[in-house]
Write a protein that holds these residues in place. Structure first.
Motif, short mmCIF file in Angstrom:
data_model
loop_
_atom_site.label_atom_id
_atom_site.label_comp_id
_atom_site.label_asym_id
_atom_site.label_seq_id
_atom_site.Cartn_x
_atom_site.Cartn_y
_atom_site.Cartn_z
N ARG A 260 0.67 -1.25 -0.07
CA ARG A 260 0.06 0.06 -0.17
C ARG A 260 0.81 1.33 -0.04
O ARG A 260 0.36 2.42 -0.47
N GLY A 261 2.12 1.17 0.64
CA GLY A 261 2.82 2.53 0.57
C GLY A 261 3.96 2.39 -0.01
O GLY A 261 4.12 1.56 -1.10
N ARG A 262 5.17 3.12 0.30
CA ARG A 262 6.21 3.31 -0.40
C ARG A 262 7.67 2.75 0.26
O ARG A 262 7.60 3.07 1.83
N ARG B 140 6.61 3.96 4.00
CA ARG B 140 5.72 5.02 4.63
C ARG B 140 4.13 4.96 3.77
O ARG B 140 4.40 4.76 2.49
N ASN B 141 3.22 5.00 4.48
CA ASN B 141 1.98 5.10 3.89
C ASN B 141 1.04 6.12 4.63
O ASN B 141 0.73 5.76 5.72
N ARG B 142 1.04 7.08 4.11
CA ARG B 142 0.46 8.24 4.75
C ARG B 142 1.17 8.75 6.04
O ARG B 142 2.28 8.94 6.35
N ASP B 143 0.32 8.47 6.96
CA ASP B 143 0.84 8.79 8.53
C ASP B 143 1.37 7.50 9.25
O ASP B 143 1.61 7.54 10.49
N SER C 282 4.09 4.72 9.55
CA SER C 282 5.89 4.56 9.09
C SER C 282 6.35 3.43 9.99
O SER C 282 6.05 3.34 11.22
N GLU D 124 -0.27 -2.03 10.03
CA GLU D 124 -1.00 -1.06 9.09
C GLU D 124 -2.45 -1.28 9.01
O GLU D 124 -3.22 -0.23 8.91
N HIS E 45 -3.81 0.16 11.76
CA HIS E 45 -3.73 1.76 11.88
C HIS E 45 -4.87 2.30 10.84
O HIS E 45 -5.37 3.40 11.30
N PHE E 46 -5.04 1.82 9.63
CA PHE E 46 -6.07 2.27 8.99
C PHE E 46 -7.45 1.76 8.90
O PHE E 46 -8.30 1.89 8.12
#
Length: 724
Positions: free
Chosen positions: A143-145, A162-165, A167, A343, A346-347
């Protein structure tokens, strides 16, 4: 014993707190697999390999030397260098690791070739930052980088996600002897130059980051004699906990391994001193806070380490639900089921923030509060947790009893919720007699027993603080539940209680081990207890390695399945405590022996979470359940409560008394308890068989506080696990 059963695939697992490292036996992390370095429910490192000029090393031996440390011995294959070939097995490599927040890795190479050697040692690393739920289900979604960088000056490799907030990050610092480290092509490369009989050493320090919060790697090398923090903590734990001596070596090993497993599963509580912990549920997938698991383990360890109960009451109370949230199955007053930090949580892609899908943790919280007070004599526990306890009582009335019929029922309201919310929580664990899945809401039998017991315990607490009207009210409600339950759940012709009432309030008489928990709770009239005991000990339930979760005569029975035929040690310990409560000491001892015998067949006498429900014969052994957690907290605590059951121990620290009613079986002729705590008192007590009787002697501490008192029956909660 020549053959020992290993649970799960050969691997090395070490951990501390919520940092877990799982590798192959040679220390590698192969891709793809479920191995890796996990941190706060995220897999940080998903691939790790070691090469000499591109050639892998050969494993000699390797394993965990403690719950937080491992050491692996390898040797080289033949490979070519600029100076010429290096023969196989002329270089020795020792890979040492230990976990404490981050990870410290030591690589030592020795040259036994008789000539100078020079080659490149390469460590190949990769991270996928997958959520632990996705690794377990083998459905990984990026989902993130991910980004990486190499700092030549600091000799640091940084890998971040990192995926938005959200990490996570690992910073690997290289500290080799000799030439500096080079990073290229996804590999840390070291130039190793050794004369004959020389050694080379490098440290790799893995600092882990949750956002801006750093979890540094330990700086001292494993075996240096300086890495004392965890070893000192472990030694302090061993000094604090209950210890035993006995002539039965197998039971001693099982008990001692349980103590070691509990030490390994300690999760430190942030903001407290270093000896305040809660127990994690199990390795590798459940190194997290669970409600039911934490409370059951707190009850199991009340004599061994009552501080678990203190930590559990504090942390679970702090997370008690304050509002209704259907996605998380949360309702005001409810105790959580599971809290995760990855993650997905978190989301809110999963409801574990925390998730409240448990119907039994809330009454178990009340049971644990009472038991902790009786074990420690600490009245401040009541004062500190009374508000939480009354929230639990309110939840039982308003939400646990969904339709006002007087029974506890459950059914998820969440789109991501669990089908079953008792300890048997797999989707297929509650079934009709024909094998089809029961339709909810479901009123499982043991939930009624837990609430009955919780009300009686809270009544005693209310009496203690002078609220006698509230105590009488709860005792009256308990008596009403006792009558109603025994009218609606009992089947006279079968001699058993219903497993559950279904959504239409019809009793389901599938024979499952859950009815043994009713004896533990005391909701069974004494005239019926013998029939329940006898039914659980018949051949379709009794495997010889313990009582099965489901009758072998049931259409859904599968001895290899999670909760429809396998044997769970903790389940058997609760049932044995129930047997003994009603005076069935021989049957309780038989259960204890079956579990102890099973433990003797497993490596290091380490009980797994569960094992197959196959029938015992003279020439077989317990068979593993594929995927069982080991160590697992419930299993580790099983020998503790089995011993407490056979000795009939019930603390009453508020009165300064320890009640005992020992009945040692012939296979356990003697046992001495060392450092048994009763409030602020410390006791050593020796128990031994004398003919058919069991005698005891207090060898340290005040003999007057140890009182011979028969275990009660019926409505007497003093016979309950953890009570007095």
């Amino acid at each position: 014993m020549a053959f020992k059963v290993q649970v799960g695939p050969p691997q090395i697992s070490i951990h501390q707190g919520q940092t877990v490292l799982i590798t192959e036996q040679d220390g590698q992390i192969n891709w793809p697999s479920d191995k890796g370095l996990y941190f706060l429910d995220t897999r940080i490192i998903s691939s790790w390999s070691l090469y000499a000029n591109g050639e892998p090393w050969d494993l000699l031996n390797g394993g965990a030397i403690s719950y937080y440390g491992a050491r692996i011995f390898q040797t080289n294959r033949a490979f070519l260098t600029e100076e010429g070939p290096i023969a196989a097995r002329t270089l020795g490599l020792t890979l040492s690791r230990h976990v404490d927040g981050g990870v410290h890795e030591d690589i030592d190479i020795s040259n036994h070739s008789g000539k100078a050697v020079r080659f490149n040692l390469e460590v190949a690393l990769r991270g996928d930052f997958a959520d632990i739920f996705e690794v377990k289900s083998n459905r990984i979604v990026r989902r993130g980088r991910i980004a990486s960088s190499w700092n030549e000056g600091r000799q640091q490799w940084r890998l971040s996600y990192r995926n938005r907030d959200f990490s996570r990050e690992v910073v690997v610092t290289s500290k080799p002897t000799g030439a500096r480290t080079v990073y290229a092509n996804g590999r840390l490369t070291f130039e190793v130059s050794l004369n004959p009989d020389e050694t080379w050493h490098a440290c790799l320090l893995y600092d882990l980051f949750d956002g801006d919060r750093k979890y540094p790697a330990p700086h001292e090398c494993l075996g240096s004699g300086k890495e004392t923090k965890l070893s000192d903590s472990l030694e302090a734990w061993r000094r604090t906990v209950l210890k035993i001596r006995t002539s039965n070596e197998e039971f001693y090993r099982s008990f001692t391994q349980g103590v070691a497993d509990m030490a390994a599963l300690r999760l430190p509580i942030v903001g407290t001193d270093h000896m305040t912990f809660i127990p994690a549920a199990g390795l590798p997938w459940f190194v997290a806070l669970f409600g039911r698991d934490t409370l059951i383990v707190s009850l199991q360890t009340m004599l061994v380490y009552p501080e678990f109960a203190r930590g559990a009451l504090d942390v679970l109370g702090a997370h008690q639900a304050q509002e209704r949230d259907d996605y998380r199955d949360a309702e005001p007053g409810k105790i959580l089921h599971e809290l995760r930090y990855g993650e997905l949580a978190h989301f809110r892609l999963i409801p574990h923030t925390p998730y409240y899908g448990t119907a039994d943790a809330t009454p178990l919280y009340l049971i644990a509060l009472h038991a902790a007070w009786r074990a420690t004599g600490d009245a401040s526990l009541i004062e500190r947790h009374l508000r939480t306890a009354e929230g639990c009582l309110s939840w039982i009335d308003k939400y646990g009893d969904r339709d006002g019929d007087g029974f506890q029922e459950y059914e998820t309201r969440s789109t991501a919720g669990y089908e079953n919310m008792a300890w048997k929580d797999s989707g297929d664990s509650v079934m009709y007699e024909d094998g089809t899945v029961v339709k909810g809401p479901k009123a499982l039998c043991e939930l009624q027993g837990y609430v009955y017991d919780a009300w009686l315990r809270m009544a005693e607490i209310y009496d203690q603080i002078g609220r006698h009207d509230a105590a009488r009210h709860l005792r009256g409600r308990a008596a009403s539940l006792f009558r109603k339950f025994n009218e609606e759940f009992w089947n006279e012709s079968l001699g058993i209680y219903a497993y559950t009432l279904d959504g239409d309030k019809k009793p389901v008489f599938s024979l499952a081990s859950n009815i043994g928990h009713l004896l533990w709770s005391g909701i069974v009239p004494k005239e019926r207890a013998g029939r329940v005991v006898a039914r659980l000990m018949q051949a379709d339930m009794w495997s010889g390695w313990g009582i099965r979760t489901l009758s072998a005569l049931h259409k859904s029975f599968n001895p290899y399945n999670y909760q429809t035929g396998a044997v769970w040690p903790h389940d058997n310990a609760i049932i044995a405590a129930g047997f003994r409560r009603y005076g069935y000491a021989a049957e309780a001892a038989a259960v204890a022996r079956s579990i102890s015998d099973a433990a003797s067949h497993f490596l290091t006498n380490q009980l797994p979470e569960l094992y197959a429900g196959l029938q015992r014969t003279e020439d077989n052994f317990p068979v593993q359940y594929v995927g069982a957690n080991v160590p697992q907290a419930w299993a580790a605590g099983t020998p503790f409560i089995l011993l407490q059951t056979m000795l009939g121990i019930r603390p009453n620290a508020p009165k300064g008394e320890l009640y005992v009613d020992p009945s040692l079986p012939d296979w356990l002729p003697d046992v001495t308890l060392i450092d048994l705590r009763l409030g602020r008192k410390v006791l050593d007590i020796r128990f031994w068989r004398d003919g058919a009787d069991t005698r005891f002697q207090v060898t340290r501490g005040d003999p007057a506080c140890v009182v011979l008192r028969p275990i009660g029956e019926g409505l007497d909660i003093e016979a309950h696990l953890g009570g007095a």
